[in-house]
Design a protein around this motif. Structure first.
Motif, PDB file in Angstrom:
ATOM      1  N   GLN A 148     -35.796  41.332  61.698  1.00  0.00           N
ATOM      2  CA  GLN A 148     -35.199  40.214  60.971  1.00  0.00           C
ATOM      3  C   GLN A 148     -35.674  38.883  61.547  1.00  0.00           C
ATOM      4  N   LEU A 149     -35.896  38.868  62.846  1.00  0.00           N
ATOM      5  CA  LEU A 149     -36.121  37.616  63.547  1.00  0.00           C
ATOM      6  C   LEU A 149     -37.384  36.906  63.095  1.00  0.00           C
ATOM      7  N   ARG A 150     -38.481  37.646  62.920  1.00  0.00           N
ATOM      8  CA  ARG A 150     -39.762  37.003  62.627  1.00  0.00           C
ATOM      9  C   ARG A 150     -40.312  37.411  61.261  1.00  0.00           C
ATOM     10  N   ARG A 151     -39.473  38.012  60.435  1.00  0.00           N
ATOM     11  CA  ARG A 151     -39.963  38.519  59.145  1.00  0.00           C
ATOM     12  C   ARG A 151     -40.582  37.414  58.292  1.00  0.00           C
ATOM     13  N   GLU A 152     -39.857  36.318  58.086  1.00  0.00           N
ATOM     14  CA  GLU A 152     -40.344  35.286  57.177  1.00  0.00           C
ATOM     15  C   GLU A 152     -41.612  34.635  57.714  1.00  0.00           C
ATOM     16  N   ARG A 153     -41.609  34.316  59.006  1.00  0.00           N
ATOM     17  CA  ARG A 153     -42.789  33.660  59.569  1.00  0.00           C
ATOM     18  C   ARG A 153     -43.984  34.614  59.588  1.00  0.00           C
ATOM     19  N   GLY A 154     -43.732  35.867  59.929  1.00  0.00           N
ATOM     20  CA  GLY A 154     -44.814  36.832  59.975  1.00  0.00           C
ATOM     21  C   GLY A 154     -45.466  37.038  58.625  1.00  0.00           C
ATOM     22  N   MET A 155     -44.662  37.144  57.579  1.00  0.00           N
ATOM     23  CA  MET A 155     -45.217  37.337  56.238  1.00  0.00           C
ATOM     24  C   MET A 155     -45.906  36.072  55.732  1.00  0.00           C
ATOM     25  N   ALA A 156     -45.363  34.908  56.073  1.00  0.00           N
ATOM     26  CA  ALA A 156     -45.960  33.654  55.609  1.00  0.00           C
ATOM     27  C   ALA A 156     -47.367  33.457  56.154  1.00  0.00           C
ATOM     28  N   GLY A 185     -27.610  40.834  71.299  1.00  0.00           N
ATOM     29  CA  GLY A 185     -26.375  40.243  70.794  1.00  0.00           C
ATOM     30  C   GLY A 185     -26.602  39.152  69.771  1.00  0.00           C
ATOM     31  N   ARG A 186     -27.795  39.120  69.206  1.00  0.00           N
ATOM     32  CA  ARG A 186     -28.138  38.072  68.243  1.00  0.00           C
ATOM     33  C   ARG A 186     -27.677  38.428  66.835  1.00  0.00           C
ATOM     34  N   TYR A 187     -27.714  39.709  66.490  1.00  0.00           N
ATOM     35  CA  TYR A 187     -27.357  40.156  65.146  1.00  0.00           C
ATOM     36  C   TYR A 187     -26.228  41.170  65.208  1.00  0.00           C
ATOM     37  N   THR A 188     -25.246  41.007  64.325  1.00  0.00           N
ATOM     38  CA  THR A 188     -24.187  41.991  64.151  1.00  0.00           C
ATOM     39  C   THR A 188     -24.002  42.219  62.658  1.00  0.00           C
ATOM     40  N   GLY A 189     -23.990  43.485  62.252  1.00  0.00           N
ATOM     41  CA  GLY A 189     -23.818  43.812  60.847  1.00  0.00           C
ATOM     42  C   GLY A 189     -22.629  44.714  60.623  1.00  0.00           C
ATOM     43  N   ARG A 190     -22.547  45.260  59.430  1.00  0.00           N
ATOM     44  CA  ARG A 190     -21.498  46.205  59.062  1.00  0.00           C
ATOM     45  C   ARG A 190     -22.175  47.417  58.434  1.00  0.00           C
ATOM     46  N   ALA A 191     -21.478  48.550  58.423  1.00  0.00           N
ATOM     47  CA  ALA A 191     -22.070  49.772  57.874  1.00  0.00           C
ATOM     48  C   ALA A 191     -21.004  50.604  57.176  1.00  0.00           C
ATOM     49  N   LEU A 192     -21.453  51.392  56.220  1.00  0.00           N
ATOM     50  CA  LEU A 192     -20.582  52.360  55.570  1.00  0.00           C
ATOM     51  C   LEU A 192     -20.152  53.421  56.566  1.00  0.00           C
ATOM     52  N   ALA A 193     -21.090  53.857  57.389  1.00  0.00           N
ATOM     53  CA  ALA A 193     -20.839  54.863  58.426  1.00  0.00           C
ATOM     54  C   ALA A 193     -22.078  54.949  59.298  1.00  0.00           C
ATOM     55  N   VAL A 194     -21.963  55.687  60.398  1.00  0.00           N
ATOM     56  CA  VAL A 194     -23.097  55.993  61.267  1.00  0.00           C
ATOM     57  C   VAL A 194     -23.289  57.500  61.248  1.00  0.00           C
ATOM     58  N   ALA A 195     -24.496  57.953  60.940  1.00  0.00           N
ATOM     59  CA  ALA A 195     -24.825  59.380  60.948  1.00  0.00           C
ATOM     60  C   ALA A 195     -25.580  59.719  62.218  1.00  0.00           C
ATOM     61  N   LEU A 196     -25.226  60.863  62.831  1.00  0.00           N
ATOM     62  CA  LEU A 196     -25.845  61.317  64.079  1.00  0.00           C
ATOM     63  C   LEU A 196     -26.396  62.731  63.884  1.00  0.00           C
ATOM     64  N   PRO A 197     -27.485  62.862  63.157  1.00  0.00           N
ATOM     65  CA  PRO A 197     -28.033  64.194  62.884  1.00  0.00           C
ATOM     66  C   PRO A 197     -28.608  64.848  64.134  1.00  0.00           C
ATOM     67  N   ARG A 198     -28.602  66.190  64.136  1.00  0.00           N
ATOM     68  CA  ARG A 198     -29.162  66.959  65.248  1.00  0.00           C
ATOM     69  C   ARG A 198     -30.544  67.529  64.947  1.00  0.00           C
ATOM     70  N   THR A 199     -30.911  67.619  63.680  1.00  0.00           N
ATOM     71  CA  THR A 199     -32.154  68.268  63.293  1.00  0.00           C
ATOM     72  C   THR A 199     -32.866  67.455  62.225  1.00  0.00           C
ATOM     73  N   THR A 200     -34.154  67.751  62.052  1.00  0.00           N
ATOM     74  CA  THR A 200     -34.898  67.114  60.975  1.00  0.00           C
ATOM     75  C   THR A 200     -34.286  67.461  59.626  1.00  0.00           C
ATOM     76  N   ALA A 201     -33.820  68.694  59.472  1.00  0.00           N
ATOM     77  CA  ALA A 201     -33.194  69.088  58.207  1.00  0.00           C
ATOM     78  C   ALA A 201     -31.972  68.230  57.910  1.00  0.00           C
ATOM     79  N   GLN A 202     -31.184  67.914  58.935  1.00  0.00           N
ATOM     80  CA  GLN A 202     -30.019  67.060  58.715  1.00  0.00           C
ATOM     81  C   GLN A 202     -30.433  65.625  58.390  1.00  0.00           C
ATOM     82  N   VAL A 203     -31.499  65.131  59.011  1.00  0.00           N
ATOM     83  CA  VAL A 203     -32.008  63.812  58.638  1.00  0.00           C
ATOM     84  C   VAL A 203     -32.406  63.811  57.166  1.00  0.00           C
ATOM     85  N   ALA A 204     -33.102  64.861  56.748  1.00  0.00           N
ATOM     86  CA  ALA A 204     -33.517  64.955  55.353  1.00  0.00           C
ATOM     87  C   ALA A 204     -32.310  65.000  54.418  1.00  0.00           C
ATOM     88  N   GLN A 205     -31.271  65.726  54.800  1.00  0.00           N
ATOM     89  CA  GLN A 205     -30.067  65.776  53.972  1.00  0.00           C
ATOM     90  C   GLN A 205     -29.417  64.395  53.873  1.00  0.00           C
TER      91      GLN A 205
END
Length: 467
Positions: free
Chosen positions: A430-438, A32-52
């Motif tokens: 997101q949580l440790r990105r800056e510190r990890g890269m630094a 519950g630390r991060y909440t974002g927004r999205a254009l949509a959520v895709a729920l593919p059933r196959t690798t071919a659909q992921v590729a599409q």
């Protein structure tokens, strides 16, 4: 036709979630630390659909946020607030493609739950040893993307070590089939390792070929009371010498962690009164008879007590006993979640520095505020501590969060001093990105950016995470 209409046509209406209420479960991380927004959520059933779907994102410059079981702890599968990204969730990509008991491998799709893979392996008299508290919810794709660890890394290694091959959809929608079931393949760069631990920033893992192992016939669990972490480390060396490769897990638990589990989850206390300052839970598994293992466990515990490494010990007498002892360890994350207010750290350290780290960090936190209570537990056998900091029992949970920045500075400064890592098994997200890269050298950062540029030149794969 709008771009989103085009995506619906490619995948089918049932594969696209677009209403805010329906998308909500995919837009907030487990903590519950991060909440974002999205254009949509895709729920593919196959690798071919992921590729599409990924190809559609490449054409329309839409960011892609891969998501498995959404059980991560660092915000790695949560979109940002722009609302531009497509969340690509894999729960419907859940087929077991093959079990090969001659080769001791299993090939599964990325949306398979970890528990499902364990159960299928068990049905074939085999073990898939990756074991996590979230195994009923987390997915294989997420396990590989975050290079998950868990309780049996000491013997079997982490997700990286358990993977022979992967299938990946690359950033332009191309499918790379790297599902090789070979333990030896010395023909160049080990490309699968680029994607394991990449947190979805280079491509979408859609399937994996994983190692299986003989199913152990005996599980022996011992719970030992120790005076301090130095004694626990000495006990680890003894257990390694005694059990050899059969030593499967070696967990360190502080007294406050056991007390918290009891207070919030009504777990039975271990048979130590009062609760010891530190407790070790160890397990070994082997294809032998239970009586032999029990005698061996008793000899180990007796030798540890004689040497002053342990004060008391409990040895499991049955599978039910073993599960009961493990329940004490497994209850801790849930207890901490209920308590709230923890500042979490997932760190790894060289074992020789562990006792000094715990002592110095605890003293520095007490100097910062007497209200703080370190809640320390983790996989001591492979140098991984969950060094969480909460408030003392009589105080509100928010007392620790008020010092979060200073707590992080103290803990991570000591980690660096000891030559450790700020993320052992949860990733950076997101949580440790800056510190990890630094904390990485200029040469490391250059190499990481070169790999990212080569595989994702448009920067569309899980932007804002890891790098």
């Amino acid at each position: 036709m709008t771009p989103l209409d085009e995506l619906r046509a490619l995948l089918g209406n049932e594969a696209i979630v677009g209403q805010p209420a329906d998308m909500a479960p995919y837009l907030t991380d487990w903590r519950g630390r991060y909440t974002g927004r999205a254009l949509a959520v895709a729920l593919p059933r196959t690798t071919a659909q992921v590729a599409q779907a990924v190809g559609w994102c490449a054409r329309h410059r839409v960011p892609v946020v891969p998501q498995g079981g959404n059980t991560g702890l660092v915000g790695g599968a949560t979109p940002d607030g722009s609302g531009r990204a497509l969340v690509l969730a894999t729960p419907r990509l859940c087929q077991v493609r093959e079990v090969d008991t001659d080769n001791d491998t299993i090939t599964v799709e990325a949306g398979c739950r970890l528990q499902q893979v364990q159960d299928v392996a068990h049905a074939h008299d085999r073990l898939f040893p990756l074991s996590l508290a979230s195994q009923g919810s987390c997915t294989i794709g997420g396990n590989l993307a975050s290079n998950a660890g868990g309780t049996q890394v000491l013997r079997y290694g982490n997700a990286r070590d358990l993977t022979l091959g992967v299938e990946v959809v690359l950033a332009d929608g191309t499918v790379w089939n790297g599902l090789r079931a070979l333990r030896k393949d010395n023909t160049g760069y080990d490309l699968k390792q680029l994607f394991i631990g990449s947190e979805g920033t280079l491509g979408v893992i859609t399937a994996a070929t994983l190692k299986l192992f003989p199913l152990p016939r005996v599980r022996l669990v011992c719970l030992l009371a120790c005076a301090d972490p130095a004694a626990a480390i000495a006990l680890l060396q003894r257990a390694r010498a005694h059990a050899g490769p059969a030593l499967t897990a070696f967990e360190l638990i502080s007294g406050p962690c056991l007390d918290l589990a009891q207070r919030f989850l009504a777990r039975q206390r271990p048979g130590f009164v009062p609760t010891p300052p530190w407790t070790v839970l160890l397990e070994w598994s082997e294809p032998t008879d239970a009586a032999h293992a029990e005698r061996a466990g008793e000899r180990l515990c007796a030798a540890a007590i004689d040497a002053g490494e342990a004060r008391d010990a409990i040895v499991s007498r049955s599978l039910e006993d073993a599960r009961s002892l493990w329940a004490l360890r497994e209850a801790i994350p849930e207890a901490q979640a209920r308590a709230g207010g923890n500042v979490k750290h997932d760190i790894s350290l060289p074992l020789g520095t562990m006792a000094g780290f715990i002592g110095r960090t605890g003293a520095a936190l007490q100097a910062l505020s007497a209200d703080l209570e370190p809640m320390v537990f983790g996989h001591l056998g492979d140098g991984n501590l969950h060094y969480n900091v909460g408030a003392r029992a009589a105080l509100p949970a928010t007392a620790a969060l008020a010092h979060e920045a200073a707590i992080n500075d103290i803990v991570y400064a000591e980690v660096v001093r000891c030559g450790g890592s700020v993320s052992a098994e949860h990733g950076l997200g997101q949580l440790r990105r800056e510190r990890g890269m630094a904390l990485k050298s200029d040469a490391e950062r250059t190499l990481l950016r070169a790999i990212k540029q080569a595989l994702d030149p448009a920067g569309l794969m899980n932007p804002g995470k890891l790098i």
